[in-house]
Write a protein that holds these residues in place. Structure first.
Motif, PDB file in Angstrom:
ATOM      1  N   THR A   1       0.833  -1.198   0.000  1.00  0.00           N
ATOM      2  CA  THR A   1       0.000   0.000   0.000  1.00  0.00           C
ATOM      3  C   THR A   1       0.869   1.250   0.000  1.00  0.00           C
ATOM      4  OG1 THR A   1      -1.744  -1.161   1.211  1.00  0.00           O
ATOM      5  CG2 THR A   1      -1.831   1.244   1.209  1.00  0.00           C
ATOM      6  N   SER A   2       1.920   1.224   0.796  1.00  0.00           N
ATOM      7  CA  SER A   2       2.838   2.354   0.857  1.00  0.00           C
ATOM      8  C   SER A   2       3.465   2.628  -0.500  1.00  0.00           C
ATOM      9  CB  SER A   2       3.924   2.076   1.903  1.00  0.00           C
ATOM     10  OG  SER A   2       4.800   3.172   2.039  1.00  0.00           O
TER      11      SER A   2
ATOM     12  N   ALA B   1       2.172   1.912  -3.438  1.00  0.00           N
ATOM     13  CA  ALA B   1       1.129   2.465  -4.316  1.00  0.00           C
ATOM     14  C   ALA B   1       0.898   3.942  -4.015  1.00  0.00           C
ATOM     15  CB  ALA B   1      -0.163   1.676  -4.145  1.00  0.00           C
ATOM     16  N   LEU B   2       0.904   4.299  -2.743  1.00  0.00           N
ATOM     17  CA  LEU B   2       0.724   5.700  -2.363  1.00  0.00           C
ATOM     18  C   LEU B   2       1.900   6.539  -2.852  1.00  0.00           C
ATOM     19  CD1 LEU B   2      -0.593   5.281   1.301  1.00  0.00           C
ATOM     20  CD2 LEU B   2      -1.926   5.691  -0.777  1.00  0.00           C
TER      21      LEU B   2
ATOM     22  N   LYS C   1       3.943   5.975  -5.316  1.00  0.00           N
ATOM     23  CA  LYS C   1       3.915   6.128  -6.772  1.00  0.00           C
ATOM     24  C   LYS C   1       2.823   7.099  -7.226  1.00  0.00           C
ATOM     25  CE  LYS C   1       5.855   1.638  -8.126  1.00  0.00           C
ATOM     26  NZ  LYS C   1       5.583   0.360  -8.838  1.00  0.00           N
ATOM     27  N   GLY C   2       1.760   7.217  -6.440  1.00  0.00           N
ATOM     28  CA  GLY C   2       0.651   8.076  -6.827  1.00  0.00           C
ATOM     29  C   GLY C   2       0.822   9.538  -6.473  1.00  0.00           C
TER      30      GLY C   2
ATOM     31  N   ILE D   1      -4.551   8.628   5.976  1.00  0.00           N
ATOM     32  CA  ILE D   1      -4.313   7.199   5.808  1.00  0.00           C
ATOM     33  C   ILE D   1      -4.944   6.425   6.967  1.00  0.00           C
ATOM     34  CG2 ILE D   1      -2.540   5.388   5.795  1.00  0.00           C
ATOM     35  CD1 ILE D   1      -0.706   7.409   4.344  1.00  0.00           C
TER      36      ILE D   1
ATOM     37  N   SER E   1      -8.630   5.882   6.906  1.00  0.00           N
ATOM     38  CA  SER E   1      -9.142   4.998   5.850  1.00  0.00           C
ATOM     39  C   SER E   1      -9.009   3.518   6.192  1.00  0.00           C
ATOM     40  CB  SER E   1      -8.381   5.260   4.547  1.00  0.00           C
ATOM     41  OG  SER E   1      -7.077   4.685   4.603  1.00  0.00           O
TER      42      SER E   1
ATOM     43  N   ALA F   1      -5.255  -1.684   5.240  1.00  0.00           N
ATOM     44  CA  ALA F   1      -5.689  -0.818   4.155  1.00  0.00           C
ATOM     45  C   ALA F   1      -7.039  -1.260   3.613  1.00  0.00           C
ATOM     46  CB  ALA F   1      -4.647  -0.821   3.037  1.00  0.00           C
TER      47      ALA F   1
ATOM     48  N   THR G   1      -8.191   3.789   1.056  1.00  0.00           N
ATOM     49  CA  THR G   1      -6.901   4.324   1.502  1.00  0.00           C
ATOM     50  C   THR G   1      -6.216   5.171   0.433  1.00  0.00           C
ATOM     51  OG1 THR G   1      -6.612   2.454   3.015  1.00  0.00           O
ATOM     52  CG2 THR G   1      -4.650   3.734   2.440  1.00  0.00           C
ATOM     53  N   LYS G   2      -6.078   4.608  -0.746  1.00  0.00           N
ATOM     54  CA  LYS G   2      -5.371   5.344  -1.809  1.00  0.00           C
ATOM     55  C   LYS G   2      -6.149   6.575  -2.267  1.00  0.00           C
ATOM     56  CE  LYS G   2      -3.077   4.702  -6.271  1.00  0.00           C
ATOM     57  NZ  LYS G   2      -2.731   3.738  -7.354  1.00  0.00           N
TER      58      LYS G   2
ATOM     59  N   LEU H   1      -4.596  10.420  -1.820  1.00  0.00           N
ATOM     60  CA  LEU H   1      -4.250  11.145  -3.032  1.00  0.00           C
ATOM     61  C   LEU H   1      -5.258  12.253  -3.327  1.00  0.00           C
ATOM     62  CD1 LEU H   1      -2.968   8.251  -5.313  1.00  0.00           C
ATOM     63  CD2 LEU H   1      -1.680   9.736  -3.765  1.00  0.00           C
TER      64      LEU H   1
END
Length: 278
Positions: free
Chosen positions: A32-33, A35-36, A38-39, A240, A243, A250, A254-255, A259
């Motif tokens: 999850t971290s 993905a966050l 990268k976003g 975070i 969520s 997660a 979350t994402k 974001l």
């Protein structure tokens, strides 16, 4: 020029301040971290501070303390933190990443090994909150040799006598701590902050990023009037946390929650008038 130098130069050409976002590596789990992380750039982050989890983050408030504990509970290590940077760099060669945290995990990892591995992974700078200039001889020369910016903190209590020591050997940008206390526990006073920032600017040409206690688009917009960057951390890790499910895992929220908040804050810098009307 480092990625940090290039980013602030580009922001100057655009005529705006940058959004510096903080999240904790491995919170709430590695995937999850990642993905966050990268976003964040597409959501509007100009510079990313990636927290290195530590069991005793004394300068941080409850939100960031909790994020560190979640990450450690999920098995985050320094090696995994550097792996996050490496995976991020596979897709993004532009956005600066600053590793932020405390000296103990670096010391345990071994200073020379850490500096080498951080540089090879694609990190651009370091903020070590509990390492004063007088005690950085183990870290600073190795970091400089590896091309890492060593970014120091200036605070409301950094007086004229202390300021030269803080600014000496600082590179990338100066992080101005806008409140006296721990992260995320009070709101900055823009007038007071502006006066302190002007005093620092009289002694350095480096960009200044203001952090601690910044949560709203209005605060971001106001602080951007007096500095080159605005740092948001506690509000993001709190988003975070909000969520997560009852077990601290997660969820599908979350994402988008994290974001989405970054996009909202970024709009205050990119479209001030529009953000003010929200």
């Amino acid at each position: 020029m480092t990625r940090i130098d290039k980013t602030f130069a580009a922001l100057k050409r655009e005529g705006r301040a940058g959004l510096v976002t903080f999240i904790t590596a491995g919170d709430p789990d590695y995937e999850t971290s990642l993905a966050l992380l990268k976003g964040l750039p597409a959501a509007g982050a100009d510079v990313i501070e990636l927290g290195m989890p530590f069991s005793d983050p004394m300068a941080d408030g409850p939100a960031i303390q909790a994020s560190s504990l979640r990450a450690l509970k999920a098995g985050q290590t320094m090696k995994k933190t550097l792996s996050l940077v490496r995976e991020f760099r596979n897709e993004d060669q532009t956005t600066p990443i600053v590793l932020m945290g405390y000296y103990n995990p670096i010391y345990i990892y071994a200073v020379d090994r850490f500096v080498r591995d951080a540089s090879e992974a694609g990190a651009d700078g370091l903020i070590i909150v509990d390492l004063p200039p007088e005690e950085d001889e183990e870290l600073r020369p190795a970091a400089v040799a590896a091309g890492l910016n060593l970014i120091r903190l200036a605070t409301p209590t950094t007086d004229a006598k202390r300021l030269p020591a803080v600014l000496a050997n600082t590179s990338g940008f100066v992080y101005y701590v806008s409140i006296a206390g721990i992260t995320g526990t009070a709101a900055p006073d823009v007038t007071s902050v502006g006066a302190h920032v002007e005093r620092i600017k009289a002694h350095t040409d480096l960009p200044i990023a203001i952090g601690f206690g910044v949560k709203s688009p209005e605060q971001v917009r106001d602080l951007a009037e007096v500095a080159e960057g605005v740092v948001v951390g506690s509000a993001l890790v709190a988003a975070i946390a909000e969520s997560l499910d009852a077990d601290g895992k997660a969820t599908g929220e979350t994402k988008p929650k994290l974001l989405g908040l970054v996009e909202h804050l970024s709009a205050a810098l990119r479209q001030p008038a529009e953000a003010a009307a929200v």
